[in-house]
Write a protein that holds these residues in place. Sequence first.
Motif, mmCIF file in Angstrom:
data_model
loop_
_atom_site.group_PDB
_atom_site.id
_atom_site.type_symbol
_atom_site.label_atom_id
_atom_site.label_comp_id
_atom_site.label_asym_id
_atom_site.label_seq_id
_atom_site.Cartn_x
_atom_site.Cartn_y
_atom_site.Cartn_z
ATOM 1 N N MET A 146 30.043 6.084 18.049
ATOM 2 C CA MET A 146 29.834 6.275 16.612
ATOM 3 C C MET A 146 30.029 4.952 15.857
ATOM 4 O O MET A 146 29.347 4.699 14.848
ATOM 5 N N ALA A 147 30.934 4.116 16.327
ATOM 6 C CA ALA A 147 31.123 2.804 15.706
ATOM 7 C C ALA A 147 29.879 1.942 15.912
ATOM 8 O O ALA A 147 29.411 1.257 14.984
ATOM 9 N N PHE A 148 29.315 1.979 17.126
ATOM 10 C CA PHE A 148 28.087 1.229 17.397
ATOM 11 C C PHE A 148 26.938 1.752 16.543
ATOM 12 O O PHE A 148 26.108 0.980 16.048
ATOM 13 N N ASP A 149 26.888 3.067 16.350
ATOM 14 C CA ASP A 149 25.879 3.672 15.485
ATOM 15 C C ASP A 149 25.968 3.103 14.077
ATOM 16 O O ASP A 149 24.949 2.778 13.456
ATOM 17 N N ARG A 150 27.189 2.977 13.556
ATOM 18 C CA ARG A 150 27.365 2.414 12.212
ATOM 19 C C ARG A 150 26.986 0.932 12.178
ATOM 20 O O ARG A 150 26.461 0.444 11.167
ATOM 21 N N VAL A 151 27.263 0.207 13.254
ATOM 22 C CA VAL A 151 26.884 -1.208 13.314
ATOM 23 C C VAL A 151 25.369 -1.350 13.180
ATOM 24 O O VAL A 151 24.866 -2.153 12.376
ATOM 25 N N VAL A 152 24.631 -0.572 13.965
ATOM 26 C CA VAL A 152 23.162 -0.654 13.937
ATOM 27 C C VAL A 152 22.625 -0.220 12.578
ATOM 28 O O VAL A 152 21.724 -0.864 12.019
ATOM 29 N N ALA A 153 23.187 0.856 12.013
ATOM 30 C CA ALA A 153 22.697 1.378 10.731
ATOM 31 C C ALA A 153 22.886 0.381 9.598
ATOM 32 O O ALA A 153 22.060 0.316 8.675
ATOM 33 N N ILE A 154 23.959 -0.397 9.634
ATOM 34 C CA ILE A 154 24.249 -1.341 8.554
ATOM 35 C C ILE A 154 23.625 -2.706 8.825
ATOM 36 O O ILE A 154 23.105 -3.359 7.925
ATOM 37 N N PRO A 209 19.045 -1.606 9.518
ATOM 38 C CA PRO A 209 18.639 -0.219 9.232
ATOM 39 C C PRO A 209 17.172 0.073 9.500
ATOM 40 O O PRO A 209 16.811 1.201 9.832
ATOM 41 N N LEU A 210 16.298 -0.938 9.379
ATOM 42 C CA LEU A 210 14.869 -0.714 9.585
ATOM 43 C C LEU A 210 14.540 -0.429 11.054
ATOM 44 O O LEU A 210 13.538 0.221 11.353
ATOM 45 N N ARG A 211 15.379 -0.904 11.956
ATOM 46 C CA ARG A 211 15.129 -0.680 13.389
ATOM 47 C C ARG A 211 16.090 0.358 13.979
ATOM 48 O O ARG A 211 16.186 0.504 15.190
ATOM 49 N N TYR A 212 16.803 1.070 13.098
ATOM 50 C CA TYR A 212 17.813 2.046 13.550
ATOM 51 C C TYR A 212 17.217 3.069 14.509
ATOM 52 O O TYR A 212 17.743 3.308 15.604
ATOM 53 N N THR A 228 14.484 2.922 16.234
ATOM 54 C CA THR A 228 13.881 2.364 17.450
ATOM 55 C C THR A 228 14.924 1.853 18.431
ATOM 56 O O THR A 228 14.677 1.801 19.632
ATOM 57 N N ILE A 229 16.092 1.462 17.916
ATOM 58 C CA ILE A 229 17.186 1.015 18.800
ATOM 59 C C ILE A 229 17.924 2.218 19.383
ATOM 60 O O ILE A 229 18.129 2.311 20.599
ATOM 61 N N LEU A 230 18.335 3.148 18.506
ATOM 62 C CA LEU A 230 19.063 4.336 18.957
ATOM 63 C C LEU A 230 18.100 5.511 19.101
ATOM 64 O O LEU A 230 18.063 6.428 18.290
ATOM 65 N N THR A 231 17.300 5.456 20.138
ATOM 66 C CA THR A 231 16.368 6.550 20.423
ATOM 67 C C THR A 231 17.125 7.719 21.054
ATOM 68 O O THR A 231 18.296 7.588 21.447
ATOM 69 N N ASN A 232 16.451 8.857 21.177
ATOM 70 C CA ASN A 232 17.076 10.021 21.811
ATOM 71 C C ASN A 232 17.484 9.719 23.249
ATOM 72 O O ASN A 232 18.520 10.187 23.729
ATOM 73 N N GLY A 233 16.675 8.928 23.931
ATOM 74 C CA GLY A 233 17.015 8.554 25.305
ATOM 75 C C GLY A 233 18.288 7.727 25.381
ATOM 76 O O GLY A 233 19.127 7.938 26.265
ATOM 77 N N VAL A 234 18.428 6.784 24.441
ATOM 78 C CA VAL A 234 19.635 5.947 24.402
ATOM 79 C C VAL A 234 20.855 6.807 24.114
ATOM 80 O O VAL A 234 21.920 6.639 24.732
ATOM 81 N N VAL A 235 20.719 7.746 23.183
ATOM 82 C CA VAL A 235 21.837 8.629 22.837
ATOM 83 C C VAL A 235 22.237 9.477 24.045
ATOM 84 O O VAL A 235 23.428 9.624 24.350
#
Length: 318
Positions: free
Chosen positions: A120-128, A131-134, A136-143
């Motif tokens: 969840m911390a990594f999720d917040r890092v990517v989102a902030i 955000p435009l590539r959020y 594409t970076i955190l796809t369902n497969g990655v999750v």
Amino acid sequence: MADNNHSHFQHLYFVLTGIPGLEQKYYWMAFPLGAIYAIALFGNGVIISTIKSELSLHIPMYYFLCMLALADMGLSLCTAPSMLGIFWFNYKFITFDACLVQMYFIHTFSAIESGVLVAMAFDRVVAIWNPLRYSTILTNGVVCRTGAVILIRAVCVVFPVPFLIKRLPFYGSNILSHSFCLHQDVMHLACASTRVNSLYGLIAVIFTKGSDSLSILLSYVFILRTVMAIASREGRLKALNTCVSHICAVLIFYVPLIGVSVIHRFGKHLSPLTRVLMANAYLLVPPVLNPIVYTAKTKEIRRKIIQIFVQTKITAEG
């Protein structure tokens, strides 16, 4: 008896401890304890149900929240039978093997929760940060792969713990100091050297909780640097506001955990009541408070709870 025969001596059962000094009030304490478990199971169940049914919540942030809710439900279900047995029926016994099973699942779900908080911390890092590539970076497969890694790590790291306990002889006291089985607590009752257990326990904690807490800390250092680079004050506040729930979840999990670890290693002079209350907080507080925190910040979850209460009222009146 020779030392090489010590491993053949093991208690058939352990005696669990409720809250020292309050034995006469167990009957009255059973009701709030039952309410705590009901809130934990209901709250986390609502979170899982809402995320499953609301298409707008089908994003990585809420998938990780769903994993957190599952870990919290697992922790609650692990400890509920023994704790409710003590406070409702004054039944304090748990067989040796059942104790090992409970110990395994408590530590496994705890390690899973710690790993999910890192995700969840990594999720917040990517989102902030980007955000435009959020998406594409955190796809369902990655999750899904992240969740699988968290689960496999927890299962594998905790797997040796029951076997390390099983090899030890127990022919002295069989009274545990908590209402459930923890590795440190059971290990201290062994009548042989527990150096291997202590060393492996330390390695396991460093590999899971230690590395996880460091990863979360570094994530927020990076987040703060990114936020400080945002020009507008409103933009900075908006970015930080998305992290509030996660910061609360981290504090809710790690503060009692650190307290329990410190007390077990350095708090032998403290009263039994202090140790018991801290251990209870470590396992009871996160499953109860996490749903409250995320419900307060997520309107879809609040709406789901209102719908449940309205439907319940209509059913009752009908």
